[in-house]
Design a protein around this motif. Structure first.
Motif, PDB file in Angstrom:
ATOM      1  N   ASN A   1       0.830  -1.215   0.000  1.00  0.00           N
ATOM      2  CA  ASN A   1       0.000   0.000   0.000  1.00  0.00           C
ATOM      3  C   ASN A   1       0.859   1.257   0.000  1.00  0.00           C
ATOM      4  OD1 ASN A   1      -2.582  -1.185  -0.030  1.00  0.00           O
ATOM      5  ND2 ASN A   1      -2.450  -1.634   2.158  1.00  0.00           N
ATOM      6  N   LEU A   2       1.965   1.219   0.760  1.00  0.00           N
ATOM      7  CA  LEU A   2       2.869   2.370   0.772  1.00  0.00           C
ATOM      8  C   LEU A   2       3.483   2.593  -0.600  1.00  0.00           C
ATOM      9  CD1 LEU A   2       4.267   4.573   2.424  1.00  0.00           C
ATOM     10  CD2 LEU A   2       6.029   2.887   3.015  1.00  0.00           C
ATOM     11  N   LEU A   3       3.834   1.493  -1.272  1.00  0.00           N
ATOM     12  CA  LEU A   3       4.400   1.608  -2.622  1.00  0.00           C
ATOM     13  C   LEU A   3       3.405   2.250  -3.584  1.00  0.00           C
ATOM     14  CD1 LEU A   3       6.350  -1.274  -4.373  1.00  0.00           C
ATOM     15  CD2 LEU A   3       4.746   0.091  -5.655  1.00  0.00           C
ATOM     16  N   LEU A   4       2.134   1.851  -3.535  1.00  0.00           N
ATOM     17  CA  LEU A   4       1.110   2.406  -4.433  1.00  0.00           C
ATOM     18  C   LEU A   4       0.854   3.879  -4.143  1.00  0.00           C
ATOM     19  CD1 LEU A   4      -1.384  -0.601  -4.494  1.00  0.00           C
ATOM     20  CD2 LEU A   4      -0.040   0.254  -6.425  1.00  0.00           C
TER      21      LEU A   4
ATOM     22  N   SER B   1       4.167  10.417  -7.020  1.00  0.00           N
ATOM     23  CA  SER B   1       5.305  10.741  -7.883  1.00  0.00           C
ATOM     24  C   SER B   1       5.069  10.401  -9.347  1.00  0.00           C
ATOM     25  CB  SER B   1       6.554  10.012  -7.389  1.00  0.00           C
ATOM     26  OG  SER B   1       6.366   8.610  -7.506  1.00  0.00           O
ATOM     27  N   GLY B   2       4.332   9.321  -9.606  1.00  0.00           N
ATOM     28  CA  GLY B   2       4.131   8.897 -10.983  1.00  0.00           C
ATOM     29  C   GLY B   2       5.351   8.245 -11.606  1.00  0.00           C
ATOM     30  N   ASP B   3       6.351   7.871 -10.793  1.00  0.00           N
ATOM     31  CA  ASP B   3       7.596   7.274 -11.298  1.00  0.00           C
ATOM     32  C   ASP B   3       7.411   5.757 -11.393  1.00  0.00           C
ATOM     33  OD1 ASP B   3      10.122   6.560 -12.004  1.00  0.00           O
ATOM     34  OD2 ASP B   3      11.137   7.644 -10.381  1.00  0.00           O
ATOM     35  N   THR B   4       7.247   5.266 -12.615  1.00  0.00           N
ATOM     36  CA  THR B   4       7.030   3.828 -12.822  1.00  0.00           C
ATOM     37  C   THR B   4       8.298   3.026 -12.547  1.00  0.00           C
ATOM     38  OG1 THR B   4       5.411   4.386 -14.525  1.00  0.00           O
ATOM     39  CG2 THR B   4       6.181   2.122 -14.459  1.00  0.00           C
ATOM     40  N   VAL B   5       9.469   3.578 -12.914  1.00  0.00           N
ATOM     41  CA  VAL B   5      10.736   2.861 -12.711  1.00  0.00           C
ATOM     42  C   VAL B   5      11.009   2.655 -11.226  1.00  0.00           C
ATOM     43  CG1 VAL B   5      13.214   2.927 -13.134  1.00  0.00           C
ATOM     44  CG2 VAL B   5      11.629   3.777 -14.881  1.00  0.00           C
ATOM     45  N   GLU B   6      10.782   3.701 -10.419  1.00  0.00           N
ATOM     46  CA  GLU B   6      10.999   3.579  -8.991  1.00  0.00           C
ATOM     47  C   GLU B   6      10.028   2.574  -8.366  1.00  0.00           C
ATOM     48  OE1 GLU B   6      12.666   4.290  -5.237  1.00  0.00           O
ATOM     49  OE2 GLU B   6      13.374   4.693  -7.272  1.00  0.00           O
ATOM     50  N   ALA B   7       8.789   2.574  -8.827  1.00  0.00           N
ATOM     51  CA  ALA B   7       7.815   1.615  -8.308  1.00  0.00           C
ATOM     52  C   ALA B   7       8.231   0.178  -8.648  1.00  0.00           C
ATOM     53  CB  ALA B   7       6.433   1.924  -8.882  1.00  0.00           C
ATOM     54  N   GLU B   8       8.764  -0.015  -9.846  1.00  0.00           N
ATOM     55  CA  GLU B   8       9.223  -1.360 -10.223  1.00  0.00           C
ATOM     56  C   GLU B   8      10.402  -1.798  -9.374  1.00  0.00           C
ATOM     57  OE1 GLU B   8      11.105  -3.618 -14.153  1.00  0.00           O
ATOM     58  OE2 GLU B   8       9.907  -1.781 -14.383  1.00  0.00           O
ATOM     59  N   ARG B   9      11.329  -0.878  -9.110  1.00  0.00           N
ATOM     60  CA  ARG B   9      12.479  -1.218  -8.267  1.00  0.00           C
ATOM     61  C   ARG B   9      12.035  -1.593  -6.857  1.00  0.00           C
ATOM     62  NH1 ARG B   9      15.550   0.853  -4.474  1.00  0.00           N
ATOM     63  NH2 ARG B   9      14.242   2.717  -4.376  1.00  0.00           N
ATOM     64  N   CYS B  10      11.107  -0.843  -6.304  1.00  0.00           N
ATOM     65  CA  CYS B  10      10.619  -1.141  -4.952  1.00  0.00           C
ATOM     66  C   CYS B  10       9.896  -2.486  -4.893  1.00  0.00           C
ATOM     67  CB  CYS B  10       9.681  -0.029  -4.478  1.00  0.00           C
ATOM     68  SG  CYS B  10      10.498   1.568  -4.229  1.00  0.00           S
TER      69      CYS B  10
END
Length: 453
Positions: free
Chosen positions: A316-319, A325-334
């Motif tokens: 939930n924190l990641l979402l 931020s709208g940063d897809t790359v950072e979300a994928e890394r997390c």
């Protein structure tokens, strides 16, 4: 019959005697009968027949009769054909110990006590063969190059399954020889370039191997080598000194390194990297002694070892961070750092629930873009995506209580996901419809009331 036998007998009936020559055959032998009685000739023939049928013990001896009818025994040589003729003597207990034809029976056919040999490799007919020898397979010790090629895949597979007993069994089958002390060094070197959860597994592996495969001297020698090679390790892993210090502190806490290991380096270290590693280990041990820091959880619990509630909170924190931020790359890394590929269906479930609860088009479009990116990069598999959507479908009855327009929002999101290529037609058709039809009035002809949410 008359042509074969000529009888010239003068018989005196009164005294049962006869005179003359008798040419006759007795028991297969032609003899010239002297003057005497037929009764004596029959007795001699009977004695000969009885001697021929004598026991097997006397079968090798030759028997004959003297002129006066006494039995005279003469020894026949064993090689004589007459001694072998009609010999039915039993060989029980009197054989030479040789196996029978076809390989069955014979002395020693079951082997001798303590004798171990492979029939495919040992020639028992060899004159140099010794039945008391024990034949074993000899495994040559590993050299440096073979050691690295053999042990590296074992450690890398351990990072996947986490079974220390399997690693111990595989290492026990190898003849490590002088390379036994390099096992901890290789495992720590691979863990420095891996994740935190892998470093935790490495610390546990060293503790398990020290009881069966390795000795305390082997572990100590490996850490000495690691401190010497820190300048080379820093080139690939800049944080190697701090991580090696944590490995040393964890090994001391697990009692596989002596407490005097760090004290032995005081005032004798010239390398700045080795000094940083030893200082880090000393600080952690002091903190555990004074503040109660748990060294056994130094690396943290990663992957599936964490509780489910904690994983849900991190998802939930990641979402929420992604929506800001709208940063897809950072979300994928997390998401990758969570190390829970088997739990990605929870990420899909929470993402769809967030769309239904937000009731906004911006959240719908951002989550749709994120799922499309994760599916394209195979971070989320098709199976995990399907399971996430199916879980939402099953919980719609409860979700519609808190979100009255949940069915219409779900239909809209599922339709756009199908158009974007995120889900297939089969998964789209499984989407549930609204639970109850609401009409304007009883006489409206079945016209549906427009949703106002």
């Amino acid at each position: 019959f008359a042509s074969r036998r000529n009888l010239h007998i003068n018989v005196n009936i009164s005294d049962n005697t006869f005179t003359g020559n008798v040419d006759n055959e007795i028991n297969g032998n032609w003899i010239l009968a002297p003057t005497g009685s037929i009764h004596e000739a029959r007795l001699k023939a009977k004695v000969k027949r009885r001697l021929r049928k004598n026991s097997s013990r006397d079968s090798g001896r030759g028997d004959s009769l003297s002129d006066n009818g006494d039995v005279v025994r003469s020894v026949v040589p064993p090689t004589s054909p007459k001694g072998k003729l009609l010999n039915r003597r039993s060989r029980m207990g009197k054989g030479r110990g040789l196996p029978k034809k076809g390989g069955a029976g014979g002395k020693g056919v079951w082997g001798t006590p303590g004798q171990v040999y492979d029939e495919d490799k040992v020639d028992v007919k060899d004159p140099n063969y010794d039945a008391d020898c024990i034949y074993e397979t000899v495994v040559l010790p590993l050299d440096e190059e073979t050691f690295e090629k053999t042990v590296t895949p074992i450690v890398q597979e351990y990072f996947e399954h986490g079974d220390a007993n399997e690693v111990a069994e595989l290492l026990a089958e190898l003849n490590l020889g002088s390379m036994r002390g390099d096992v901890p060094m290789l495992a720590v070197s691979l863990a420095l370039e891996a994740k935190a959860s892998h470093r935790e597994l490495t610390s546990r592996l060293l503790s398990e191997l020290c009881e069966c495969v390795l000795t305390a001297a082997d572990v100590e020698a490996s850490f000495h080598k690691l401190l010497k090679e820190l300048p080379d390790l820093v080139l690939d892993t800049p944080g190697a000194p701090q991580m090696l210090g944590q490995f040393i502190a964890r090994a001391v806490a697990d009692n596989i390194l002596p407490k005097s290991f760090i004290d032995g380096y005081k005032g004798r270290v010239d390398c700045e990297y080795s000094r940083a590693a030893l200082d880090r280990a000393a600080v952690l041990l002091r903190m555990s002694r004074w503040t109660g820091l748990r060294i056994d959880s130094l690396w943290g619990s990663g992957g599936g070892q964490r509780p489910v509630n904690q994983l849900i909170k991190e998802v939930n924190l990641l979402l929420k961070e992604y929506l800001l931020s709208g940063d897809t790359v950072e979300a994928e890394r997390c998401l990758r750092e969570l190390e829970v590929p088997h739990f990605h269906h929870e990420f899909v479930y929470e993402a769809v629930i967030m769309v239904l609860e937000s009731k906004g088009n911006r959240t719908l479009q951002m989550v749709l873009q994120l799922l499309k990116s994760f599916c394209a990069s195979t971070v989320i598999t098709v199976d995990q995506l399907r399971r996430g959507f199916e879980r939402v479908y099953l919980d719609m009855a409860d979700l519609s209580i808190d979100v009255p327009c949940a069915y219409s929002l779900l239909e809209q999101f599922v339709e756009q996901s199908f158009d974007a290529g995120v889900i297939d037609k089969k998964l789209r058709d499984l989407c549930p419809c609204r639970g109850r039809k609401r009409f304007i009035s009883e006489g409206d002809g079945g016209r549906l009331k427009l949703e106002s949410c």
